[in-house]
Write a protein that holds these residues in place. Structure first.
Motif, PDB file in Angstrom:
ATOM      1  N   ASP A  25      56.053  14.201  13.578  1.00  0.00           N
ATOM      2  CA  ASP A  25      56.556  12.945  14.856  1.00  0.00           C
ATOM      3  C   ASP A  25      56.215  11.559  14.621  1.00  0.00           C
ATOM      4  O   ASP A  25      57.188  10.575  15.140  1.00  0.00           O
ATOM      5  CB  ASP A  25      56.981  13.661  15.930  1.00  0.00           C
ATOM      6  N   GLN A  31      64.226  18.278  11.497  1.00  0.00           N
ATOM      7  CA  GLN A  31      65.337  18.241  12.935  1.00  0.00           C
ATOM      8  C   GLN A  31      65.364  16.840  13.228  1.00  0.00           C
ATOM      9  O   GLN A  31      64.495  16.095  13.212  1.00  0.00           O
ATOM     10  CB  GLN A  31      64.104  18.894  13.943  1.00  0.00           C
ATOM     11  N   PHE A  32      66.021  16.572  14.340  1.00  0.00           N
ATOM     12  CA  PHE A  32      66.959  14.836  14.598  1.00  0.00           C
ATOM     13  C   PHE A  32      65.652  14.362  15.879  1.00  0.00           C
ATOM     14  O   PHE A  32      65.335  14.969  16.402  1.00  0.00           O
ATOM     15  CB  PHE A  32      67.714  14.682  14.702  1.00  0.00           C
ATOM     16  N   ARG A  33      64.819  13.724  15.999  1.00  0.00           N
ATOM     17  CA  ARG A  33      63.891  13.435  16.525  1.00  0.00           C
ATOM     18  C   ARG A  33      63.639  13.665  18.070  1.00  0.00           C
ATOM     19  O   ARG A  33      63.178  14.698  18.470  1.00  0.00           O
ATOM     20  CB  ARG A  33      63.140  12.071  16.636  1.00  0.00           C
ATOM     21  N   PRO A  34      65.292  13.391  18.715  1.00  0.00           N
ATOM     22  CA  PRO A  34      65.366  13.601  19.913  1.00  0.00           C
ATOM     23  C   PRO A  34      65.974  15.420  20.226  1.00  0.00           C
ATOM     24  O   PRO A  34      65.837  15.556  21.134  1.00  0.00           O
ATOM     25  CB  PRO A  34      67.006  13.015  20.434  1.00  0.00           C
ATOM     26  N   LEU A  35      65.937  15.423  19.385  1.00  0.00           N
ATOM     27  CA  LEU A  35      66.234  17.264  19.294  1.00  0.00           C
ATOM     28  C   LEU A  35      65.414  17.575  19.592  1.00  0.00           C
ATOM     29  O   LEU A  35      65.724  19.460  19.184  1.00  0.00           O
ATOM     30  CB  LEU A  35      67.503  17.648  18.526  1.00  0.00           C
ATOM     31  N   ARG A  36      64.374  17.467  18.401  1.00  0.00           N
ATOM     32  CA  ARG A  36      63.493  18.202  18.296  1.00  0.00           C
ATOM     33  C   ARG A  36      62.913  19.175  19.933  1.00  0.00           C
ATOM     34  O   ARG A  36      62.443  18.550  20.598  1.00  0.00           O
ATOM     35  CB  ARG A  36      61.733  17.853  17.859  1.00  0.00           C
ATOM     36  N   GLU A  67      59.510  20.299  26.506  1.00  0.00           N
ATOM     37  CA  GLU A  67      59.318  19.847  27.185  1.00  0.00           C
ATOM     38  C   GLU A  67      57.889  18.926  27.747  1.00  0.00           C
ATOM     39  O   GLU A  67      57.594  17.590  27.340  1.00  0.00           O
ATOM     40  CB  GLU A  67      60.735  19.074  28.236  1.00  0.00           C
ATOM     41  N   LYS A  95      59.436  18.632  22.473  1.00  0.00           N
ATOM     42  CA  LYS A  95      59.443  16.933  22.424  1.00  0.00           C
ATOM     43  C   LYS A  95      58.402  16.564  22.244  1.00  0.00           C
ATOM     44  O   LYS A  95      57.291  17.148  22.007  1.00  0.00           O
ATOM     45  CB  LYS A  95      59.291  16.771  23.910  1.00  0.00           C
ATOM     46  N   LYS A 139      54.285   8.796  19.970  1.00  0.00           N
ATOM     47  CA  LYS A 139      55.256   7.420  19.155  1.00  0.00           C
ATOM     48  C   LYS A 139      55.294   7.567  18.263  1.00  0.00           C
ATOM     49  O   LYS A 139      54.412   7.340  16.756  1.00  0.00           O
ATOM     50  CB  LYS A 139      54.801   6.140  19.517  1.00  0.00           C
ATOM     51  N   ARG A 140      56.482   6.467  16.701  1.00  0.00           N
ATOM     52  CA  ARG A 140      55.638   6.572  15.609  1.00  0.00           C
ATOM     53  C   ARG A 140      54.915   5.852  15.185  1.00  0.00           C
ATOM     54  O   ARG A 140      54.643   4.818  15.874  1.00  0.00           O
ATOM     55  CB  ARG A 140      57.210   5.828  14.979  1.00  0.00           C
ATOM     56  N   GLU A 152      65.926  14.009   9.015  1.00  0.00           N
ATOM     57  CA  GLU A 152      66.145  13.974  10.148  1.00  0.00           C
ATOM     58  C   GLU A 152      67.998  13.625  10.208  1.00  0.00           C
ATOM     59  O   GLU A 152      68.028  13.710  10.858  1.00  0.00           O
ATOM     60  CB  GLU A 152      64.879  13.680  11.344  1.00  0.00           C
TER      61      GLU A 152
END
Length: 195
Positions: free
Chosen positions: A97, A177-182, A73, A185, A189-190, A104
């Motif tokens: 990221d 992978q979906f960004r919040p679940l990677r 995390e 962490k 930022k994008r 994703e």
């Protein structure tokens, strides 16, 4: 007869008289017996208190899992799993990221297509459109991931010279992978691409 005579050295006033400090004989303690040394190292195969031993093992495993989870995390590489360690893996994570990836959202699109295929009657022409739309989305995701892997490999080669084996695959799978679940962490930022 032919040797030198030892004469006592004159003592200087104000300095205490020194003892004759010859070389130390022995090490001050007897050498331990082999039998005693082996007995000190010996541990029982089965602990005497099994409940306490199991509880200690469970607690140690739980502590290790918590330490790894915190590292995933916060981005602390000292306690991360080996597959996530290293400067090239960190660069690949930050690069993936920082960009918007179509991959994703592939699972959400697949779920929508599955639900739509159950709702629409099977003999309807809409089934063909639903299946065609799914394949179009799948091909777009494949093209986006292929483009990402080429750019990532080029950037890794420019920064590190030699690309470690598996790093590009690592980044490509992270993009799906979906960004919040990677995990680990995302730390950037994008749009904040690594240099």
């Amino acid at each position: 007869m032919f040797g030198r005579k030892n004469e006592p050295a004159a003592e200087s006033p104000g300095q205490p008289e020194e003892q004759n400090a010859g070389p130390a004989v022995g090490k001050g303690a007897p050498t331990p017996r082999r039998k005693d040394q082996e007995a000190a190292r010996r541990r029982p195969l089965v602990p005497t208190d099994r409940k306490a031993s199991k509880a200690a093992e469970r607690q140690a495993a739980a502590d290790e899992r918590a330490r790894v989870r915190r590292a995933l995390e916060t981005g602390d590489e000292r306690h991360m799993p080996w597959r996530d360690r290293g400067p090239q893996k960190r660069f690949a994570r930050d690069f993936v990221d920082a960009r918007f990836n179509l991959g994703e959202y592939l699972m959400f699109a697949a779920l929508i297509f599955v639900v739509a295929s159950f709702v629409v009657p099977t003999d309807s022409v809409s089934q063909v459109y639903i299946l065609s739309a799914f394949w179009v989305v799948f091909l777009l995701v494949f093209a986006d991931t292929f483009w990402l892997s080429r750019r990532l490999k080029k950037r890794l080669a420019a920064k590190f010279g030699d690309v470690e084996r598996g790093t590009v695959w690592y980044g490509s799978m992270r993009a799906l992978q979906f960004r919040p679940l990677r995990l680990p962490k995302p730390q950037v930022k994008r749009g904040a691409y690594p240099s």
